[in-house]
Structure formats: C-alpha cells, structure tokens
Design an enzyme around this catalytic site. Structure first.
Site, mmCIF file in Angstrom:
data_model
loop_
_atom_site.group_PDB
_atom_site.id
_atom_site.type_symbol
_atom_site.label_atom_id
_atom_site.label_comp_id
_atom_site.label_asym_id
_atom_site.label_seq_id
_atom_site.Cartn_x
_atom_site.Cartn_y
_atom_site.Cartn_z
ATOM 1 N N THR A 1 0.818 -1.226 0.000
ATOM 2 C CA THR A 1 0.000 0.000 0.000
ATOM 3 C C THR A 1 0.846 1.268 0.000
ATOM 4 O O THR A 1 0.365 2.329 -0.389
ATOM 5 C CB THR A 1 -0.901 0.033 1.244
ATOM 6 O OG1 THR A 1 -0.074 0.000 2.416
ATOM 7 C CG2 THR A 1 -1.876 -1.138 1.244
ATOM 8 N N LYS B 1 -2.868 7.092 -0.394
ATOM 9 C CA LYS B 1 -2.913 6.502 0.951
ATOM 10 C C LYS B 1 -2.919 7.672 1.929
ATOM 11 O O LYS B 1 -1.934 8.386 2.054
ATOM 12 C CB LYS B 1 -1.711 5.596 1.182
ATOM 13 C CG LYS B 1 -1.755 4.869 2.532
ATOM 14 C CD LYS B 1 -0.598 3.885 2.636
ATOM 15 C CE LYS B 1 -0.629 3.116 3.953
ATOM 16 N NZ LYS B 1 0.501 2.147 4.051
ATOM 17 N N GLU C 1 1.065 32.746 -5.497
ATOM 18 C CA GLU C 1 2.055 33.336 -4.578
ATOM 19 C C GLU C 1 3.446 33.376 -5.181
ATOM 20 O O GLU C 1 4.365 33.937 -4.600
ATOM 21 C CB GLU C 1 2.075 32.545 -3.263
ATOM 22 C CG GLU C 1 0.769 32.690 -2.480
ATOM 23 C CD GLU C 1 0.924 32.161 -1.055
ATOM 24 O OE1 GLU C 1 0.085 31.342 -0.652
ATOM 25 O OE2 GLU C 1 1.878 32.557 -0.371
HETATM 26 N N1 DAS Z 1 5.238 -1.783 3.684
HETATM 27 C C1 DAS Z 1 3.943 -1.801 3.087
HETATM 28 C C2 DAS Z 1 4.075 -1.997 1.578
HETATM 29 O O1 DAS Z 1 4.566 -3.047 1.158
HETATM 30 C C3 DAS Z 1 3.051 -2.869 3.576
HETATM 31 C C4 DAS Z 1 1.690 -2.687 2.985
HETATM 32 O O2 DAS Z 1 0.922 -1.938 3.593
HETATM 33 O O3 DAS Z 1 1.374 -3.220 1.916
HETATM 34 O O4 DAS Z 1 3.647 -1.109 0.854
#
Ligand code: DAS
Length: 363
Positions: free
Chosen positions: A127, A200, A320
């Site tokens: 993620t 995220k 700005e």
């Molecule tokens: N460290 C994270 C990644 O591999 C773990 C996850 O949330 O997937 O991106």
C-alpha cells in the site's frame, strides 16, 4: 355468470402452469454455458502477501511472504467470478519499488492486455507506493481493459484481515465489462478509485485510501456500482506508451517546512534529477530565502514543479509565486509523489516547461 367464467379461467390458468412445470419448463440450466472472463493476477508483494506471528498482529508483521497461488487459493470464491491465474512478478514491500521495477511491471501488463483471451488484470501490491504504481500505469498502458491495483492494510494472518475481500473485489472489478475505459483502478475497502486520484491518506486503518474528488464507485457483494468518471486523460487517450519507455529519469522531491535548508536542492541536483518537485507549504509556497536557489536549479536545465505538502486542494499558477517569470510548473492537484511520476513519464519525451505545464493540466 361472469363470476363463474372468472373462476373457470383461473382454474385453467393454474392447470396450465402445473403442466408447464411438470413437463419440464425449459431448464435455466439448458442455457449455453457462459465462459467466465479471464483475469490474471500479477503479484508484487506487500501486506496483502504478508504474515504475522499472531492474529492480534494487525500492524506488526512481515510483508511480501505469501506467494500468488496461495493468495488465490485463499479466496475460492474467485472461481465464481472469473478464470483466475497468477504470476509472481516481484515479492517485495512496495516502499522498495524502483523505476526499473515500475517499467518491468508496466511492460508485463502491456503484454497481457494485448492478449485477446485476457479480460482484465489485477495487481496485488504494497500500500505504501500503490498510488504511484497505479498512476504510472494509468499514464502508460494503452488499453481500455480493466487494470485493478489492490493491497491490504492487515496481513492475512490477522483478525479481520482485509486482503481477502479486497482481492475478491479487485477480481470482480477486473472481470466486469463495465470497468472498461475508466483508466487504471484501485480497489480498496469496498471502494473503486481512479489510479490518478487515489492516495494513501491514513497509515494504520483499513480505510486507508481516499481520493479528494471521491471514489468512482463501489464493489459490493460481487457487483460494481459506478457514480463518476475520470476527468483527465489516461490509458488509450494518453500520449505516453510503456512500449516506448525503457527507463525513467530521476525526479527528486524536496519537502518544504519552516526554516528549511536549501542544501536539499543541491542534493537533488547531485542525484542527477532532471526535475525537482517542491512539496511546498500551503499553495506550494517557496520561502523567500530559497527562491534564488530554485531559480538557479531551473537555470541548470532542471524542471521545477511546485506541488504542495497539503493533502487536498490544488496549486494555483502565478498565485504566490511568479511561475511565468521563473519558468516554473505547477502540479495542479497532484500530490508530490504523483507529480514525481508524471514528471518522470513526461520527461521521457524531453518536453519544454510549457509542454510540461500542459501535461500537468491534462493528466
Ligand atoms: N510496507 C507496506 C508496503 O509493502 C506494507 C503494505 O501496507 O502493503 O507497501
């Protein structure tokens, strides 16, 4: 008299129904067997392939442990949705993605979407940099077939793990013809996001991902529901193509903060960066003591792109900072890490700063 005819008519209709069922109404099973869509799962690692020591370890675990075939076997319901097969492209935590790995993954996706037998692609991914990979593919994959990136915030060993349902939803989206032509998608926590918009935003909840302009739709109980369409260019409408990209140029991000040192820009130049994304405060602001330094960065032929460290909103050109005068570019609503991806892809074509600004308006 009418009453009696009515009763007779009703009785005859009932008899007809009984006879129809008894003689064997054409069985629904007599329908031609419908072949299921073919979905390929490209696994790269991350938490969705993670494993922890105990069910209570929802945040302490090792990413990138479980192989793709086990991920697929762990959700037998996938077979109700599509013919699913897996490939293990990488087995890494996504913070360890490199430009080389982005290009390699992009080329494999491009090969697969060109196969007429393949209806959709799912990419299981960590993620941390999922939003960067999804945006990159959104820019360079010249196909309207669904490409769906998915991850999870908890490993499969944890209580209330989110990976199984996220993977199921991702396959549902990838298998659904309604998903075509919407660009690269991200399926997380029942929502379907544009790979361009999603980020995220929370680093510890299963509802970690969001788009400031909202999701495109949802995937619920094996069905997709759509509520909006992407507004920016992507995939088949992109001027970029992974087939003509072998490497990505270095683009550095400098984070803006009170009392920041301008040494960071020197370090960016030393790294060979062809563009510097300034993750400025507020509306992409640059401290007065750093303006000359950034002008010198531009004078050395390195593009300067003003983004913002603020999660939402968008940077206004010539607000700005006199961007026209300094020949700088603004990142529009893209966060610094997405601005980095777009700048790197754009600079594979050696664009001018005017053309680079057009690209930031359009993608
Ligand atoms: N460290 C994270 C990644 O591999 C773990 C996850 O949330 O997937 O991106």
């Amino acid at each position: 008299m009418n009453e009696r005819f009515f009763q007779l008519g009703t009785a005859l209709r009932a008899l007809a129904v009984v006879a129809w069922i008894g003689l064997g109404a054409p069985s629904v099973h007599a329908q031609v067997a419908v072949t299921k869509p073919q979905v390929v799962v490209l696994a790269t690692g991350g938490t969705i392939a993670g494993a922890g020591a105990a069910a209570t370890n929802s945040a302490s675990y090792q990413a990138a442990k479980v192989p793709v075939d086990k991920l697929i076997a762990g959700v037998p319901e996938l077979a109700d949705v599509a013919q699913v097969r897996g490939e293990q492209v990488f087995q890494i935590a996504s913070e360890s993605f490199t430009n080389e790995k982005l290009v390699q993954l992009g080329k494999r996706v491009s090969q697969l979407v060109r196969d007429p037998a393949v209806n959709g692609i799912v990419i299981t991914h960590g993620t941390d940099t999922l939003e960067e990979t999804a945006f990159f593919l959104n820019l360079v994959i010249r196909s309207d077939k669904p490409v769906v990136v998915v991850g999870s915030m908890r490993p499969g060993t944890a209580m209330s793990a989110d990976g199984m349902l996220n993977l199921y939803n991702a396959v549902v989206v990838a298998a659904d013809p309604a998903s075509r032509g919407k660009g690269v998608l991200v399926a997380m926590s029942d929502e379907i996001h544009s790979g361009r918009d999603v980020a995220k935003r929370i680093n510890i909840k299963t509802s970690a991902f969001g788009s400031q302009w909202g999701p495109l739709g949802m995937s619920v109980e094996g069905k997709t529901f759509w509520f909006r369409l992407p507004a920016k260019r992507h995939t088949v409408n992109s001027e970029f193509d992974i087939e003509s990209i072998e490497t990505l140029p270095e683009v550095a991000i400098v984070y803006g903060y009170g009392n920041m040192t301008t040494e960071l820009y020197d370090a960016a130049l030393r790294s060979g960066a062809k563009a510097v994304v300034n993750a400025g405060t507020g509306n992409g602001s640059v401290p007065n003591y750093a303006v000359e330094k950034l002008k010198s960065v531009r004078a050395q032929g390195v593009q300067v792109i003003r983004s913002s460290r603020v999660a939402d909103g968008f940077v206004i050109r010539n607000a700005e900072q006199p961007d026209d005068k300094y020949d700088w570019v603004v990142a529009h609503d893209l966060n610094p890490q997405k601005a980095k991806i777009l700048a790197a892809v754009a600079l594979t074509r050696g664009v001018s700063s005017q053309d680079l600004q057009r690209i930031f308006w359009e993608y």
